[in-house]
Structure formats: C-alpha cells, structure tokens
Design an enzyme around this catalytic site. Sequence first.
Site, PDB file in Angstrom:
ATOM      1  N   GLY A  10       0.817  -1.208   0.000  1.00  0.00           N
ATOM      2  CA  GLY A  10       0.000   0.000   0.000  1.00  0.00           C
ATOM      3  C   GLY A  10       0.849   1.255   0.000  1.00  0.00           C
ATOM      4  N   SER A  38      -0.748  -9.523  -2.751  1.00  0.00           N
ATOM      5  CA  SER A  38       0.622  -8.996  -2.687  1.00  0.00           C
ATOM      6  C   SER A  38       1.670 -10.072  -2.460  1.00  0.00           C
ATOM      7  CB  SER A  38       0.723  -7.964  -1.555  1.00  0.00           C
ATOM      8  OG  SER A  38      -0.191  -6.910  -1.753  1.00  0.00           O
ATOM      9  N   CYS A 128      -3.976  11.198  10.442  1.00  0.00           N
ATOM     10  CA  CYS A 128      -3.020  12.102   9.796  1.00  0.00           C
ATOM     11  C   CYS A 128      -3.270  13.566  10.141  1.00  0.00           C
ATOM     12  CB  CYS A 128      -3.070  11.903   8.284  1.00  0.00           C
ATOM     13  SG  CYS A 128      -4.734  11.952   7.582  1.00  0.00           S
ATOM     14  N   GLN A 155      -7.647  18.365   2.792  1.00  0.00           N
ATOM     15  CA  GLN A 155      -6.964  17.083   2.776  1.00  0.00           C
ATOM     16  C   GLN A 155      -6.790  16.544   1.351  1.00  0.00           C
ATOM     17  OE1 GLN A 155      -9.252  16.008   6.855  1.00  0.00           O
ATOM     18  NE2 GLN A 155      -8.265  14.265   5.894  1.00  0.00           N
ATOM     19  N   HIS A 240      -1.484  17.421   3.420  1.00  0.00           N
ATOM     20  CA  HIS A 240      -2.691  18.039   3.962  1.00  0.00           C
ATOM     21  C   HIS A 240      -2.372  19.440   4.470  1.00  0.00           C
ATOM     22  CE1 HIS A 240      -4.539  14.271   3.493  1.00  0.00           C
ATOM     23  NE2 HIS A 240      -4.692  13.883   4.742  1.00  0.00           N
TER      24      HIS A 240
END
Length: 331
Positions: A10, A38, A128, A155, A240
């Site tokens: 990711g 994956s 975040c 964002q 952001h």
Amino acid sequence: MKIAIVGVSGAVGQEFLKILETRPIEIDELVLFGSERSAGRQYKFRGEDITVKLLQHNDDFKGIDYALVSAGGGTSKEFAETITKHGTIMIDNSSAFRMENDVPLVVPEVNAEDAKNAPRRIIANPNCTTIQMVVALKTIENLSHIKRVHVSTYQSASGAGAAAMAELEQQYKELTEGKEPTVNKFAFQLAYNVIPHIDVFADDDYTKEELKMYNETRKIMHSDIEVSATCVRVPVMRAHSESVWLETERPVSPAEAKEAFRNAEGIVLMDDPQNKVYPMPLFVADHDEVYVGRVRKDLTSPNGLTFWCVGDQIRKGAALNAVQILESLIR
C-alpha cells in the site's frame, strides 16, 4: 533487530520502505507481509530483494521485535494477537485501537513517553490530520494552555490511499478528453472540486474524521482542550493543509508564537507573507516536517491566535510518525 512491515504494497507500506532505507536504524532482517494479492512480490531494501510473505495466523512473527502495520482496521483487529503473541511490538497505523484505554496513541514530538506503557504490545499511530495539528499545538501549549481549537482541513487525495491518488489523476485525464470521470474512491468527482465530507457522518452531523480530531487530540495531549473540525477533501495529490484558530489561557503574541515554532522539534516556520513565503502542499510533499506559516493575532478574541500548517500525509501523517515511534522505543 528484526522488523516487519505489514501491508507493504500500500501507499503507507511503500513509504515505510523508503523511510527505513534512509534512517540510521540497524536492521538485521526486514520481513514483509501482505495479502494474497501482494504475496510473492519482491521489493528491494538496502540492496537485497525481499519477497512478500502471506499474512497468516501462524508463528511467522516469532523473533520479530517490531511490526509496522498499515493494512486497514479490520486486518489490524484480526491479526493483532497473531502479531503480538510472541512479544512483537505492533505499531498500528489504522484507527482500530486509537481510543482504547490500554493502547497508547503517540506523536513522538508530543508524548513519546506514552509509548513505554503498552500492556497489549500495541501502539497506535494517530489520524493524519491530528498528527500534524498536535505537533503545532504542542508548541503553543508549552507557552500557555490551549482551551479550544477551531480547525478546517484541506486534505489531499493521498489520505484515501494509492487508489485515490490514481483516481484523481485519472479524473483529470478523462475530463481533458471529454469523458465522464471515474468516481469510486470519493463521494463525488474530486477533480476541479472540493468535498466537505471525509469518512461517514455521525448522528450529530460531524464526520468520523472530524470527531477523530476532537478525541485523539485530547488523548495525545492529556488535555481538556476542545476541538471543533471541518474536514474537506481537495484536489491535491499529497500533503494536507489546515487552518487553525486557537484560544489560550493567556494572550500569546504572534512574535512569541513564531519564535516558539522556529525552535520547535519537527516544525519548519515559513512565515514572511509580504514576500509570499508560506507553506503550500506543492512544495511540502515528500518532506518530513510540519510547515507552519500565516501566524497572526485573531481579530475576535484577545487570547486568540491563528496559523496555517501543511504536512505530507503519507510521511509525517502516517509512515514517518510510526517510524519515529519505533526510533523512540529503540532509544
């Protein structure tokens, strides 16, 4: 030192790889885990090709000291016991454990010592938007206790993952070609638009993203601080931005605040508006620090202060913060 990355394919997992490659951490072995999609892929790390192992309920984590996990809340909850049962410390990037009383929620510039008390061997990485805001707020809190905060966030697509970033690029391409834009990751077309909706709405019409900023800030700062947030998705690829208004117990002048920001850990002050010097995501993407500017007195309150801050969501807002937690534990 044996370290694992869970969810390596990711956006945050890939950032874990980049950051660990350059940090002065002595790693004897790096183990990579992923989903069935994956497993079997190879990634290069410090000159070696490492094959991704399938994440399973077995003893693969035996002997691993730390696991950096970014595979989604459902996976974190399902595999937490598997990851930690042999003593591995799990540093989790999802929202699965953030508000649980026996799991520390850590931003190293603010509350690194909390990571030492992790009875379940799980340490949570905050949201975040919360991370970059509390790094800045801690600087002012050191001057005077912050009573309340109003914040509007701007964002980037990166906050919704690699697929969302790809979708934003795809939308611009499709619109340029006169086609109907693909809309899968967002509630509406993001290209040429802003969307005042991140995560799901609660009964009080705040979104979960906005409520995270309230609850997580109080937990990280061990404070009665009040936070009211409006979170908005904007057509920016990475980093952001936040417009922050705060009220302190005593007046804090812009000059005093700027000096504190200038000397704070993890912050870069960019504040010379007369010469058009202020933080922007275009120039802050791929940087580690939180950039602060537009520091000024609020016009509505004698104890009010307002500023603008920008940080790379994938780095400080996710992967870097987790690696800094790891580094603080090693120290």
